[in-house]
Design an enzyme around this catalytic site. Structure first.
Site, mmCIF file in Angstrom:
data_model
loop_
_atom_site.group_PDB
_atom_site.id
_atom_site.type_symbol
_atom_site.label_atom_id
_atom_site.label_comp_id
_atom_site.label_asym_id
_atom_site.label_seq_id
_atom_site.Cartn_x
_atom_site.Cartn_y
_atom_site.Cartn_z
ATOM 1 N N THR A 55 -3.535 19.813 -26.013
ATOM 2 C CA THR A 55 -3.273 18.661 -26.893
ATOM 3 C C THR A 55 -4.577 18.103 -27.423
ATOM 4 O O THR A 55 -4.741 17.862 -28.616
ATOM 5 C CB THR A 55 -2.454 17.601 -26.131
ATOM 6 N N ARG A 103 -1.344 10.107 -25.354
ATOM 7 C CA ARG A 103 -0.665 10.777 -24.235
ATOM 8 C C ARG A 103 -0.646 9.798 -23.071
ATOM 9 O O ARG A 103 -1.700 9.512 -22.471
ATOM 10 C CB ARG A 103 -1.382 12.066 -23.844
ATOM 11 N N HIS A 130 7.925 15.302 -25.244
ATOM 12 C CA HIS A 130 6.720 15.973 -25.754
ATOM 13 C C HIS A 130 7.060 16.558 -27.134
ATOM 14 O O HIS A 130 7.180 17.775 -27.285
ATOM 15 C CB HIS A 130 6.303 17.063 -24.760
ATOM 16 N N GLN A 133 4.983 19.416 -28.939
ATOM 17 C CA GLN A 133 5.136 20.727 -28.314
ATOM 18 C C GLN A 133 6.365 21.452 -28.857
ATOM 19 O O GLN A 133 6.288 22.626 -29.236
ATOM 20 C CB GLN A 133 5.273 20.546 -26.785
ATOM 21 N N ASN A 161 10.418 16.310 -19.507
ATOM 22 C CA ASN A 161 10.027 15.863 -20.853
ATOM 23 C C ASN A 161 10.190 16.961 -21.915
ATOM 24 O O ASN A 161 10.553 16.675 -23.063
ATOM 25 C CB ASN A 161 8.600 15.290 -20.851
ATOM 26 N N ASP A 222 8.786 25.773 -17.685
ATOM 27 C CA ASP A 222 7.675 24.812 -17.564
ATOM 28 C C ASP A 222 7.436 24.593 -16.067
ATOM 29 O O ASP A 222 8.265 25.002 -15.239
ATOM 30 C CB ASP A 222 8.071 23.495 -18.271
ATOM 31 N N CYS A 262 5.224 26.115 -22.319
ATOM 32 C CA CYS A 262 4.330 25.186 -23.026
ATOM 33 C C CYS A 262 2.897 25.279 -22.507
ATOM 34 O O CYS A 262 1.967 24.898 -23.213
ATOM 35 C CB CYS A 262 4.856 23.763 -22.902
ATOM 36 N N LEU A 263 2.715 25.782 -21.276
ATOM 37 C CA LEU A 263 1.426 25.840 -20.590
ATOM 38 C C LEU A 263 0.898 24.418 -20.340
ATOM 39 O O LEU A 263 1.204 23.541 -21.144
ATOM 40 C CB LEU A 263 0.396 26.678 -21.355
ATOM 41 N N ARG A 290 0.419 24.820 -31.794
ATOM 42 C CA ARG A 290 0.307 23.377 -31.568
ATOM 43 C C ARG A 290 -0.529 22.774 -32.698
ATOM 44 O O ARG A 290 -0.175 21.751 -33.282
ATOM 45 C CB ARG A 290 -0.367 23.087 -30.213
HETATM 46 N N1 NVA Z 1 6.170 18.922 -18.074
HETATM 47 C C1 NVA Z 1 4.742 19.082 -18.134
HETATM 48 C C2 NVA Z 1 4.317 19.468 -19.512
HETATM 49 C C3 NVA Z 1 2.833 19.691 -19.685
HETATM 50 C C4 NVA Z 1 2.448 20.052 -21.074
HETATM 51 C C5 NVA Z 1 4.071 17.794 -17.701
HETATM 52 O O1 NVA Z 1 4.523 16.722 -18.124
HETATM 53 O O2 NVA Z 1 3.117 17.850 -16.919
HETATM 54 N N1 CP Z 2 1.174 22.053 -23.495
HETATM 55 C C1 CP Z 2 0.323 21.015 -23.389
HETATM 56 O O1 CP Z 2 0.605 19.898 -23.849
HETATM 57 O O2 CP Z 2 -0.850 21.314 -22.782
HETATM 58 P P1 CP Z 2 -1.972 20.280 -22.294
HETATM 59 O O3 CP Z 2 -1.347 19.456 -21.195
HETATM 60 O O4 CP Z 2 -3.098 21.126 -21.823
HETATM 61 O O5 CP Z 2 -2.342 19.407 -23.457
#
Ligand code: NVA
Ligand code: CP
Length: 305
Positions: A55, A103, A130, A133, A161, A222, A262-263, A290
């Protein structure tokens, strides 16, 4: 009237399609290294209460390449809601910048920020959703498939999310979306009810991953413990047994499905090295997009797209 992007449902279906078209156009300009500077002399404040790689990097790089300057404000810089009230920092930051990306933990905080900010606010993830994403994910699916028709997405894991943003997208575009999660880890019931009431998409909640993925075009997962839940990680590993997206589960789709995440991923937990590295995996296209999807969102809410 300034525009914010806090939920996918802040855009109409037409605006979502326009955003994908714009993302494609801006992506081509970036690839061609065109001199494209719609945000010349503009600044964007990026407020992070949680960690980030994608992000932060995608917003900062994208905004810079469109001629602007992005400021990274980390968890210890602002301490939102602790050092200073959200409604104060929103008004202060808006006096210096043209757009805010935030964020935060609490979704109410991002809503409050948008209410008090005189400039557009973009949600870069909250505990609830999110949206950037899932816009990038859908754009990626469009690139790979060429269309959205008859699309079945099987999400396997926590009803978190990410799922809430898929559900919000399903209120605007017709999808067959199945969330396979252990009992007790379903997505928010209000969001689920609103999505079903919208009457556009077929939405299922399942506790059986093998049945859920049958016929899926996309298998998505996720982390089992999101940011802010890491102390529950061990307990969740027990509860989510059988929900790992591995080669066997990918084979259970019965078709040439694509794998998305989404990583960041916890390899060996919610998915495996083998699946992430497989030909079905489009996780790095997803990560790249992204930036292109967000650039389009920025252009749209700032009245430039
Ligand atoms: N569900 C995860 C998404 C990260 C991009 C989190 O909120 O940590
Ligand atoms: N997918 C995503 O939002 O990655 P980051 O948490 O690394 O920003």
């Amino acid at each position: 009237m300034k525009r914010d992007f806090l939920h996918i449902t802040d855009f109409t279906a037409d605006e979502i399609h326009e955003t994908f078209a714009l993302a494609r156009e801006v992506k081509a300009r970036f690839k061609a290294r065109e001199d494209y500077k719609p945000f010349k002399d503009h600044t964007m404040a990026m407020i992070f209460a949680k960690p980030s790689a994608r992000t932060r990097i995608s917003f900062e790089t994208g905004f810079f390449r469109m001629g602007g300057h992005a400021l990274y404000l980390g968890p210890s810089d602002i301490s939102i809601g602790k050092r200073e009230a959200v409604k104060d920092i929103a008004r202060v930051v808006a006096r210096y910048n043209d757009v805010i990306m935030a964020r935060l933990f609490s979704h109410d905080h991002v809503l409050e920020m948008a209410q008090y900010s005189s400039v557009p606010v973009i949600n870069g993830l909250t505990d609830y959703n999110h949206p950037c994403q899932i816009m990038a994910d859908m754009f990626t699916i469009l690139e790979h498939r060429g269309h959205f028709r008859d699309l079945k997405i099987a999400y396997v894991g926590d009803g978190n999310n990410i799922v809430h943003s898929w559900l919000r997208l399903a209120q605007r575009l017709p999808l067959h979306f199945v969330c396979a999660c252990p009992p007790g880890y379903q997505p928010d019931s209000k969001t689920l009810a609103e999505t079903r009431q919208a009457g556009l998409s077929e939405i299922e909640i399942s506790h059986d991953p093998r049945t859920a993925v049958q016929g899926a075009d996309i298998v998505y997962t996720d982390v089992w413990a999101s940011m802010g839940q890491k102390e529950e990680a061990q307990q969740r590993k027990e509860r989510f047994k059988g929900f790992q997206v591995n080669d066997e589960l990918m084979a259970a789709t019965g078709k040439e499905s694509l794998f998305m995440h989404c990583l960041p991923a916890e390899r060996g937990v919610e998915t495996t090295d083998s699946v992430i590295e497989s030909a079905a995996s489009i996780v790095f296209d997803e990560a790249e997009n992204r930036m292109h999807a967000q650039n389009a969102i920025l252009l749209k809410i700032c009245g430039k797209g």
